[in-house]
Write a protein that holds these residues in place. Structure first.
Motif, short mmCIF file in Angstrom:
data_model
loop_
_atom_site.label_atom_id
_atom_site.label_comp_id
_atom_site.label_asym_id
_atom_site.label_seq_id
_atom_site.Cartn_x
_atom_site.Cartn_y
_atom_site.Cartn_z
N VAL A 67 0.85 -1.20 0.00
CA VAL A 67 0.00 0.00 0.00
C VAL A 67 0.88 1.25 0.00
CG1 VAL A 67 -1.66 1.34 1.37
CG2 VAL A 67 -1.99 -1.12 1.07
N ALA A 68 1.93 1.24 0.80
CA ALA A 68 2.82 2.40 0.88
C ALA A 68 3.47 2.70 -0.46
CB ALA A 68 3.89 2.17 1.95
N ASN A 69 3.66 1.68 -1.28
CA ASN A 69 4.31 1.83 -2.57
C ASN A 69 3.32 2.17 -3.69
OD1 ASN A 69 6.68 1.89 -4.07
ND2 ASN A 69 6.50 -0.24 -4.66
N ASP A 70 2.03 2.18 -3.38
CA ASP A 70 1.00 2.47 -4.38
C ASP A 70 1.09 3.95 -4.79
OD1 ASP A 70 -1.58 3.36 -5.47
OD2 ASP A 70 -2.30 1.37 -4.89
N PRO A 71 1.10 4.24 -6.10
CA PRO A 71 1.22 5.63 -6.53
C PRO A 71 0.02 6.51 -6.15
CG PRO A 71 0.86 4.18 -8.42
CD PRO A 71 1.06 3.30 -7.22
N HIS A 72 -1.11 5.89 -5.79
CA HIS A 72 -2.29 6.65 -5.39
C HIS A 72 -2.26 7.05 -3.91
CE1 HIS A 72 -3.62 4.42 -9.01
NE2 HIS A 72 -4.12 5.61 -9.29
N VAL A 73 -1.29 6.57 -3.19
CA VAL A 73 -1.17 6.89 -1.77
C VAL A 73 -0.23 8.09 -1.65
CG1 VAL A 73 -0.38 6.03 0.47
CG2 VAL A 73 -1.59 4.51 -1.09
N SER A 74 -0.67 9.11 -0.94
CA SER A 74 0.12 10.34 -0.81
C SER A 74 1.40 10.09 -0.01
CB SER A 74 -0.70 11.44 -0.15
OG SER A 74 -0.85 11.17 1.24
N ALA A 75 2.34 11.01 -0.14
CA ALA A 75 3.59 10.91 0.61
C ALA A 75 3.32 10.95 2.11
CB ALA A 75 4.54 12.03 0.20
N GLN A 76 2.38 11.79 2.53
CA GLN A 76 2.06 11.88 3.96
C GLN A 76 1.48 10.56 4.46
OE1 GLN A 76 2.64 14.36 6.34
NE2 GLN A 76 2.04 12.65 7.66
N GLU A 77 0.57 9.96 3.70
CA GLU A 77 -0.02 8.69 4.10
C GLU A 77 1.04 7.59 4.11
OE1 GLU A 77 -4.55 9.41 2.55
OE2 GLU A 77 -3.01 8.84 1.12
N THR A 78 1.94 7.64 3.16
CA THR A 78 3.02 6.66 3.13
C THR A 78 3.88 6.78 4.38
OG1 THR A 78 3.03 6.57 0.73
CG2 THR A 78 5.04 5.88 1.82
N ARG A 79 4.16 8.02 4.79
CA ARG A 79 4.95 8.23 6.02
C ARG A 79 4.18 7.75 7.24
NH1 ARG A 79 9.59 9.01 7.31
NH2 ARG A 79 9.24 10.73 8.68
N ASP A 80 2.85 7.95 7.24
CA ASP A 80 2.03 7.53 8.38
C ASP A 80 2.04 6.03 8.56
OD1 ASP A 80 1.38 10.18 8.85
OD2 ASP A 80 -0.64 10.03 7.98
N ILE A 81 1.98 5.29 7.46
CA ILE A 81 1.93 3.83 7.56
C ILE A 81 3.30 3.17 7.46
CG2 ILE A 81 -0.45 3.71 6.75
CD1 ILE A 81 0.59 2.73 4.04
N GLY A 82 4.30 3.95 7.13
CA GLY A 82 5.65 3.42 6.94
C GLY A 82 6.18 2.56 8.07
N PRO A 83 5.99 2.95 9.33
CA PRO A 83 6.51 2.12 10.43
C PRO A 83 5.86 0.74 10.50
CG PRO A 83 6.04 4.35 11.19
CD PRO A 83 5.48 4.24 9.80
N PHE A 84 4.74 0.56 9.82
CA PHE A 84 4.04 -0.73 9.84
C PHE A 84 4.28 -1.53 8.58
CE2 PHE A 84 1.68 2.37 12.36
CZ PHE A 84 1.73 1.75 13.59
#
Length: 139
Positions: A67-84
């Motif tokens: 999900v974090a690597n999905d191009p439709h996911v914003s950079a902020q959302e990627t940072r939010d879920i990154g630790p998981f």
């Protein structure tokens, strides 16, 4: 997409509250419980519970990495879920051995929720590369 980040995070954290009963009805609630199950003799019910538990966390962390690597996911959302998120995970047996080693070195976590121990192990050894989890500019 914020909902995706919250859903993934909540799902990963909820794994920490999952309990599994073995033949003697012992539940897996803490890192200590999971540690004991993971050190059990081969072909035992507790060891099978350990492996299944690790696979649940592993699967959710891999999904989060996708999900974090999905191009439709914003950079902020990627940072939010990154630790998981986790990427390039080895087989479950290698994760089990890494968890046992982590638990041996982390006695202060023994009473923490069991999912916390597996998450710590995976996130420390197999986190996603920074290109998957972009750095946000400072505010």
């Amino acid at each position: 997409m914020r909902k995706v980040a919250m859903l993934v995070s909540a799902t990963i954290l909820s794994i920490a509250s999952i309990t599994s009963a073995s033949a003697d009805q012992k539940t897996i609630k803490t890192v200590q419980d999971l540690y004991e199950a993971c050190k059990s003799a081969s072909n035992s019910v507790p060891l099978l519970i350990c492996i299944t538990y690790i696979q649940w966390v592993e699967d959710m962390m891999q999904l989060t990495g996708m999900v974090a690597n999905d191009p439709h996911v914003s950079a902020q959302e990627t940072r939010d879920i990154g630790p998981f998120a986790a990427c390039n995970l080895p087989n479950t047996e290698q994760i089990r051995q890494a968890f046992i080693s982590w638990a041996d070195r982390s006695p202060n976590y023994r009473q923490s929720p069991s999912g916390m121990g597996v998450w710590q192990t995976i996130s420390q050894k197999w986190s996603c590369p920074s290109k998957v989890l972009p750095q946000l500019p400072s505010p």
